[in-house]
Design a protein around this motif. Structure first.
Motif, mmCIF file in Angstrom:
data_model
loop_
_atom_site.group_PDB
_atom_site.id
_atom_site.type_symbol
_atom_site.label_atom_id
_atom_site.label_comp_id
_atom_site.label_asym_id
_atom_site.label_seq_id
_atom_site.Cartn_x
_atom_site.Cartn_y
_atom_site.Cartn_z
ATOM 1 N N TYR A 136 0.830 -1.201 0.000
ATOM 2 C CA TYR A 136 0.000 0.000 0.000
ATOM 3 C C TYR A 136 0.862 1.248 0.000
ATOM 4 O O TYR A 136 1.785 1.377 0.812
ATOM 5 C CB TYR A 136 -0.908 0.011 1.227
ATOM 6 C CG TYR A 136 -1.650 1.306 1.435
ATOM 7 C CD1 TYR A 136 -2.514 1.802 0.450
ATOM 8 C CD2 TYR A 136 -1.510 2.039 2.610
ATOM 9 C CE1 TYR A 136 -3.199 2.996 0.630
ATOM 10 C CE2 TYR A 136 -2.199 3.224 2.804
ATOM 11 C CZ TYR A 136 -3.037 3.699 1.817
ATOM 12 O OH TYR A 136 -3.712 4.878 2.000
ATOM 13 N N GLY A 141 -1.970 6.542 -3.441
ATOM 14 C CA GLY A 141 -3.377 6.155 -3.368
ATOM 15 C C GLY A 141 -3.648 4.835 -4.047
ATOM 16 O O GLY A 141 -4.682 4.649 -4.688
ATOM 17 N N VAL A 142 -2.721 3.881 -3.880
ATOM 18 C CA VAL A 142 -2.795 2.600 -4.586
ATOM 19 C C VAL A 142 -2.444 1.472 -3.627
ATOM 20 O O VAL A 142 -1.557 1.620 -2.778
ATOM 21 C CB VAL A 142 -1.821 2.578 -5.787
ATOM 22 C CG1 VAL A 142 -1.745 1.194 -6.402
ATOM 23 C CG2 VAL A 142 -2.243 3.589 -6.839
ATOM 24 N N GLU A 180 -11.459 5.036 0.614
ATOM 25 C CA GLU A 180 -12.296 4.411 -0.417
ATOM 26 C C GLU A 180 -11.825 4.722 -1.830
ATOM 27 O O GLU A 180 -12.092 3.952 -2.753
ATOM 28 C CB GLU A 180 -13.753 4.801 -0.241
ATOM 29 C CG GLU A 180 -14.086 6.246 -0.479
ATOM 30 C CD GLU A 180 -15.578 6.500 -0.380
ATOM 31 O OE1 GLU A 180 -16.006 7.566 -0.839
ATOM 32 O OE2 GLU A 180 -16.315 5.632 0.130
ATOM 33 N N ALA A 181 -11.104 5.820 -2.027
ATOM 34 C CA ALA A 181 -10.606 6.155 -3.363
ATOM 35 C C ALA A 181 -9.343 5.381 -3.725
ATOM 36 O O ALA A 181 -8.863 5.468 -4.864
ATOM 37 C CB ALA A 181 -10.336 7.650 -3.461
ATOM 38 N N THR A 182 -8.795 4.614 -2.786
ATOM 39 C CA THR A 182 -7.578 3.848 -3.056
ATOM 40 C C THR A 182 -7.795 2.901 -4.233
ATOM 41 O O THR A 182 -8.746 2.118 -4.245
ATOM 42 C CB THR A 182 -7.160 3.035 -1.819
ATOM 43 O OG1 THR A 182 -6.971 3.918 -0.715
ATOM 44 C CG2 THR A 182 -5.870 2.264 -2.084
ATOM 45 N N GLU A 183 -6.904 2.959 -5.213
ATOM 46 C CA GLU A 183 -6.994 2.064 -6.366
ATOM 47 C C GLU A 183 -6.474 0.676 -6.001
ATOM 48 O O GLU A 183 -5.409 0.553 -5.388
ATOM 49 C CB GLU A 183 -6.191 2.627 -7.537
ATOM 50 C CG GLU A 183 -6.730 3.924 -8.086
ATOM 51 C CD GLU A 183 -5.921 4.400 -9.278
ATOM 52 O OE1 GLU A 183 -5.247 3.576 -9.919
ATOM 53 O OE2 GLU A 183 -5.967 5.606 -9.558
ATOM 54 N N ARG A 185 -4.902 -2.524 -7.411
ATOM 55 C CA ARG A 185 -4.193 -3.056 -8.583
ATOM 56 C C ARG A 185 -3.868 -4.530 -8.305
ATOM 57 O O ARG A 185 -2.935 -4.838 -7.552
ATOM 58 C CB ARG A 185 -2.896 -2.273 -8.833
ATOM 59 C CG ARG A 185 -3.078 -0.751 -8.980
ATOM 60 C CD ARG A 185 -3.650 -0.362 -10.312
ATOM 61 N NE ARG A 185 -3.743 1.093 -10.471
ATOM 62 C CZ ARG A 185 -2.871 1.850 -11.122
ATOM 63 N NH1 ARG A 185 -1.803 1.286 -11.685
ATOM 64 N NH2 ARG A 185 -3.049 3.157 -11.221
ATOM 65 N N SER A 191 -8.356 -3.220 -12.627
ATOM 66 C CA SER A 191 -8.244 -2.524 -11.353
ATOM 67 C C SER A 191 -9.630 -2.119 -10.852
ATOM 68 O O SER A 191 -10.612 -2.113 -11.590
ATOM 69 C CB SER A 191 -7.358 -1.288 -11.497
ATOM 70 O OG SER A 191 -6.037 -1.652 -11.857
ATOM 71 N N SER A 192 -9.692 -1.774 -9.566
ATOM 72 C CA SER A 192 -10.925 -1.342 -8.939
ATOM 73 C C SER A 192 -10.572 -0.286 -7.892
ATOM 74 O O SER A 192 -9.499 0.301 -7.936
ATOM 75 C CB SER A 192 -11.639 -2.548 -8.306
ATOM 76 O OG SER A 192 -12.894 -2.184 -7.783
ATOM 77 N N THR A 193 -11.468 -0.051 -6.960
ATOM 78 C CA THR A 193 -11.206 0.842 -5.832
ATOM 79 C C THR A 193 -11.685 0.179 -4.549
ATOM 80 O O THR A 193 -12.553 -0.712 -4.565
ATOM 81 C CB THR A 193 -11.915 2.189 -5.981
ATOM 82 O OG1 THR A 193 -13.335 1.980 -5.906
ATOM 83 C CG2 THR A 193 -11.546 2.884 -7.283
#
Length: 209
Positions: A136, A141-142, A180-183, A185, A191-193
């Motif tokens: 993380y 933000g991923v 919640e905006a974390t991507e 991978r 990919s999602s969030t």
């Protein structure tokens, strides 16, 4: 210098419990113009080296040790002069693919890897594999989830060394609390969030995804 995430999809096979499947794997490279880390080394060393270019590779980080994620890790590490990092709980799987070559460094829960001025924090998330780890980066933000979490649900738990209840706890306790905006991978697929995952999580658990 600006940190970026480079990505390649490579094709090959996954084998465990006497079965073999065709799979497409994501390989991720995180870094700036001078240095980077590689997250997973699946089927194609040259494809990954194409992402790396002439940068210094600080580490080959393994999300877990299923053969489709680490098959090329020793070859890649030797080619770029970088150590392989793996959580020790996954050595049981690593040894199935590389019995004569050990990882170079043990990954620990909450260990921080610095690259290009940002941090990657290792989050131990067992379930799909006993030593599965996500990486993380709050700055980016991923979260790189390997096979712990996909856009469509938790990673598979129907094979040796996996457990559905454990992976559910890992996702609930270690990943869903991220912004919640974390991507997200993953090791396979799109990919999602975290927000999208959070909205579907209870449904996945109820149906024993």
């Amino acid at each position: 210098m600006t940190v970026r995430i480079d990505h390649a999809t490579t094709s090959g096979t996954f084998s465990l419990d006497g079965q073999t499947f065709d799979v497409d794997n994501n390989a991720w490279v995180v870094g700036d113009d001078r240095e980077c880390v590689v997250i997973d080394a699946p089927h194609d060393v040259e494809a990954i080296r194409g992402l790396v270019g002439d940068r210094r590779v600080l580490a080959v980080l393994c999300t877990h040790a299923h053969d489709d994620h680490v098959r090329k890790a020793p070859e890649l590490a030797d080619a770029v002069g970088a150590p392989i990092f793996l959580h020790p709980a996954d050595l049981v799987l690593w040894n199935l693919t590389h019995p004569d070559r050990k990882p170079d460094q043990e990954l620990a829960d909450e260990q921080v890897i610095e690259v290009g001025g940002v941090s990657l924090r290792a989050l131990l998330t067992p379930g799909h594999a006993p030593g599965a780890v996500c990486f993380y980066s709050a700055e980016l933000g991923v979260v790189f989830t390997g096979d712990t979490l996909f856009a469509g649900g938790p990673g598979a738990t129907g094979r040796s060394y996996s457990d559905f209840d454990v992976i559910v706890a890992s996702i609930r306790d270690r990943l869903l609390p991220l912004p919640e905006a974390t991507e997200v991978r993953p090791g396979h697929g799109e990919s999602s969030t975290i927000g999208a995952v959070r909205s579907q999580f209870d449904e996945w658990v109820a149906r024993g995804y």
